[in-house]
Structures are given as C-alpha cells and as structure tokens.
Design a protein around this motif. Sequence first.
Motif, PDB file in Angstrom:
ATOM      1  N   UNK A   2       0.844  -1.189   0.000  1.00 17.69           N
ATOM      2  CA  UNK A   2       0.000   0.000   0.000  1.00 17.69           C
ATOM      3  C   UNK A   2       0.883   1.244   0.000  1.00 17.69           C
ATOM      4  N   UNK A   3       0.623   2.132  -0.919  1.00 18.25           N
ATOM      5  CA  UNK A   3       1.330   3.403  -0.994  1.00 18.25           C
ATOM      6  C   UNK A   3       0.288   4.501  -0.895  1.00 18.25           C
ATOM      7  N   UNK A   4       0.474   5.410   0.034  1.00 18.47           N
ATOM      8  CA  UNK A   4      -0.461   6.524   0.192  1.00 18.47           C
ATOM      9  C   UNK A   4       0.238   7.828  -0.167  1.00 18.47           C
ATOM     10  N   UNK A   5      -0.423   8.623  -0.979  1.00 16.88           N
ATOM     11  CA  UNK A   5       0.025   9.985  -1.273  1.00 16.88           C
ATOM     12  C   UNK A   5      -1.065  10.888  -0.732  1.00 16.88           C
ATOM     13  N   UNK A   6      -0.669  11.854   0.089  1.00 15.15           N
ATOM     14  CA  UNK A   6      -1.656  12.712   0.769  1.00 15.15           C
ATOM     15  C   UNK A   6      -1.375  14.181   0.490  1.00 15.15           C
ATOM     16  N   UNK A  31      -4.029  15.941   4.563  1.00 19.67           N
ATOM     17  CA  UNK A  31      -3.931  14.498   4.791  1.00 19.67           C
ATOM     18  C   UNK A  31      -5.039  13.715   4.088  1.00 19.67           C
ATOM     19  N   UNK A  32      -5.598  14.275   3.028  1.00 18.82           N
ATOM     20  CA  UNK A  32      -6.557  13.552   2.200  1.00 18.82           C
ATOM     21  C   UNK A  32      -5.774  12.639   1.263  1.00 18.82           C
ATOM     22  N   UNK A  33      -6.149  11.368   1.207  1.00 17.28           N
ATOM     23  CA  UNK A  33      -5.460  10.420   0.337  1.00 17.28           C
ATOM     24  C   UNK A  33      -5.883  10.646  -1.111  1.00 17.28           C
ATOM     25  N   UNK A  34      -4.895  10.798  -1.980  1.00 20.75           N
ATOM     26  CA  UNK A  34      -5.148  11.001  -3.401  1.00 20.75           C
ATOM     27  C   UNK A  34      -5.322   9.627  -4.047  1.00 20.75           C
ATOM     28  N   UNK A  35      -6.434   9.365  -4.730  1.00 19.56           N
ATOM     29  CA  UNK A  35      -6.647   8.048  -5.331  1.00 19.56           C
ATOM     30  C   UNK A  35      -5.652   7.765  -6.458  1.00 19.56           C
ATOM     31  N   UNK A  67       4.119  -2.499 -12.766  1.00 18.93           N
ATOM     32  CA  UNK A  67       3.011  -1.589 -13.045  1.00 18.93           C
ATOM     33  C   UNK A  67       3.482  -0.152 -12.935  1.00 18.93           C
ATOM     34  N   UNK A  68       2.644   0.739 -13.415  1.00 16.69           N
ATOM     35  CA  UNK A  68       2.860   2.168 -13.257  1.00 16.69           C
ATOM     36  C   UNK A  68       1.640   2.735 -12.553  1.00 16.69           C
ATOM     37  N   UNK A  69       1.842   3.809 -11.821  1.00 20.96           N
ATOM     38  CA  UNK A  69       0.738   4.422 -11.088  1.00 20.96           C
ATOM     39  C   UNK A  69       0.883   5.933 -11.121  1.00 20.96           C
ATOM     40  N   UNK A  70      -0.244   6.599 -11.071  1.00 21.00           N
ATOM     41  CA  UNK A  70      -0.215   8.050 -10.944  1.00 21.00           C
ATOM     42  C   UNK A  70      -1.307   8.482  -9.978  1.00 21.00           C
ATOM     43  N   UNK A  71      -1.019   9.559  -9.296  1.00 22.12           N
ATOM     44  CA  UNK A  71      -1.974  10.178  -8.377  1.00 22.12           C
ATOM     45  C   UNK A  71      -1.981  11.660  -8.694  1.00 22.12           C
ATOM     46  N   UNK A  72      -3.084  12.122  -9.249  1.00 24.15           N
ATOM     47  CA  UNK A  72      -3.186  13.512  -9.693  1.00 24.15           C
ATOM     48  C   UNK A  72      -4.442  14.120  -9.101  1.00 24.15           C
ATOM     49  N   UNK A 100      -5.500  18.386  -7.886  1.00 26.22           N
ATOM     50  CA  UNK A 100      -5.110  19.759  -7.565  1.00 26.22           C
ATOM     51  C   UNK A 100      -3.608  19.941  -7.759  1.00 26.22           C
ATOM     52  N   UNK A 101      -2.876  20.291  -6.712  1.00 27.95           N
ATOM     53  CA  UNK A 101      -1.438  20.551  -6.837  1.00 27.95           C
ATOM     54  C   UNK A 101      -0.588  19.276  -6.803  1.00 27.95           C
ATOM     55  N   UNK A 102      -1.188  18.139  -6.562  1.00 29.52           N
ATOM     56  CA  UNK A 102      -0.467  16.862  -6.495  1.00 29.52           C
ATOM     57  C   UNK A 102      -0.428  16.232  -7.886  1.00 29.52           C
ATOM     58  N   UNK A 103       0.761  15.865  -8.325  1.00 31.77           N
ATOM     59  CA  UNK A 103       0.953  15.168  -9.597  1.00 31.77           C
ATOM     60  C   UNK A 103       2.114  14.193  -9.379  1.00 31.77           C
ATOM     61  N   UNK A 104       1.780  12.991  -8.915  1.00 34.00           N
ATOM     62  CA  UNK A 104       2.782  12.012  -8.493  1.00 34.00           C
ATOM     63  C   UNK A 104       2.697  10.776  -9.377  1.00 34.00           C
ATOM     64  N   UNK A 105       3.819  10.394  -9.991  1.00 31.98           N
ATOM     65  CA  UNK A 105       3.891   9.233 -10.871  1.00 31.98           C
ATOM     66  C   UNK A 105       4.996   8.313 -10.365  1.00 31.98           C
ATOM     67  N   UNK A 106       4.763   7.007 -10.435  1.00 34.57           N
ATOM     68  CA  UNK A 106       5.816   6.061 -10.090  1.00 34.57           C
ATOM     69  C   UNK A 106       5.642   4.754 -10.834  1.00 34.57           C
ATOM     70  N   UNK A 107       6.747   4.040 -10.944  1.00 37.34           N
ATOM     71  CA  UNK A 107       6.802   2.755 -11.632  1.00 37.34           C
ATOM     72  C   UNK A 107       7.362   1.741 -10.647  1.00 37.34           C
ATOM     73  N   UNK A 108       6.784   0.531 -10.637  1.00 39.75           N
ATOM     74  CA  UNK A 108       7.209  -0.480  -9.673  1.00 39.75           C
ATOM     75  C   UNK A 108       7.519  -1.802 -10.354  1.00 39.75           C
ATOM     76  N   UNK A 109       8.472  -2.511  -9.781  1.00 39.70           N
ATOM     77  CA  UNK A 109       8.776  -3.888 -10.152  1.00 39.70           C
ATOM     78  C   UNK A 109       8.998  -4.647  -8.857  1.00 39.70           C
TER      79      UNK A 109
END
Length: 65
Positions: free
Chosen positions: A6-10, A14-18, A37-42, A44-53
């Motif tokens: 589980x990865x949370x971006x807030x 402290x609202x969790x960005x889906x 996989x790749x994931x993004x959480x966007x 308002x001002x949050x724009x977070x992208x990551x790739x996982x293996x």
Amino acid sequence: MLRRIYVAVRDHNWTTIPARLFHLHVDERPDSFRLTFEAERVQNEIDFYWRAEINGDAQGPVTEN
C-alpha cells in the motif's frame, strides 16, 4: 506470502489522493513471480507518478525496484 503493498500519497490536509494503475503485468511461475506496473496520483497541486517492479522466488526474498 505477500498479500498487499500500500502506498499513500496525501495532500496538505492528509486527504489520500486516489491512484490510477496502468501497464499492469504479472508473470507468475511455479517458484517465482514478477509484478510490474505504473501508477499516478493527480489531484489539484499533487501530480505524483511512479513505476514499480516486485520480484519474489522460492528462496524467500521479495525485492522491489
């Protein structure tokens, strides 16, 4: 046995960005697995992208890159 990662971006309140997952690939074998996989959480001002293996094998270790 790995059940969950589980990865949370807030935001500042402290609202969790889906998350939106894409390019999900599972390579499951009798004695090992590889998950990518790749994931993004966007929002308002949050724009977070990551790739996982994530890799695991019969020897026991689970590694991530």
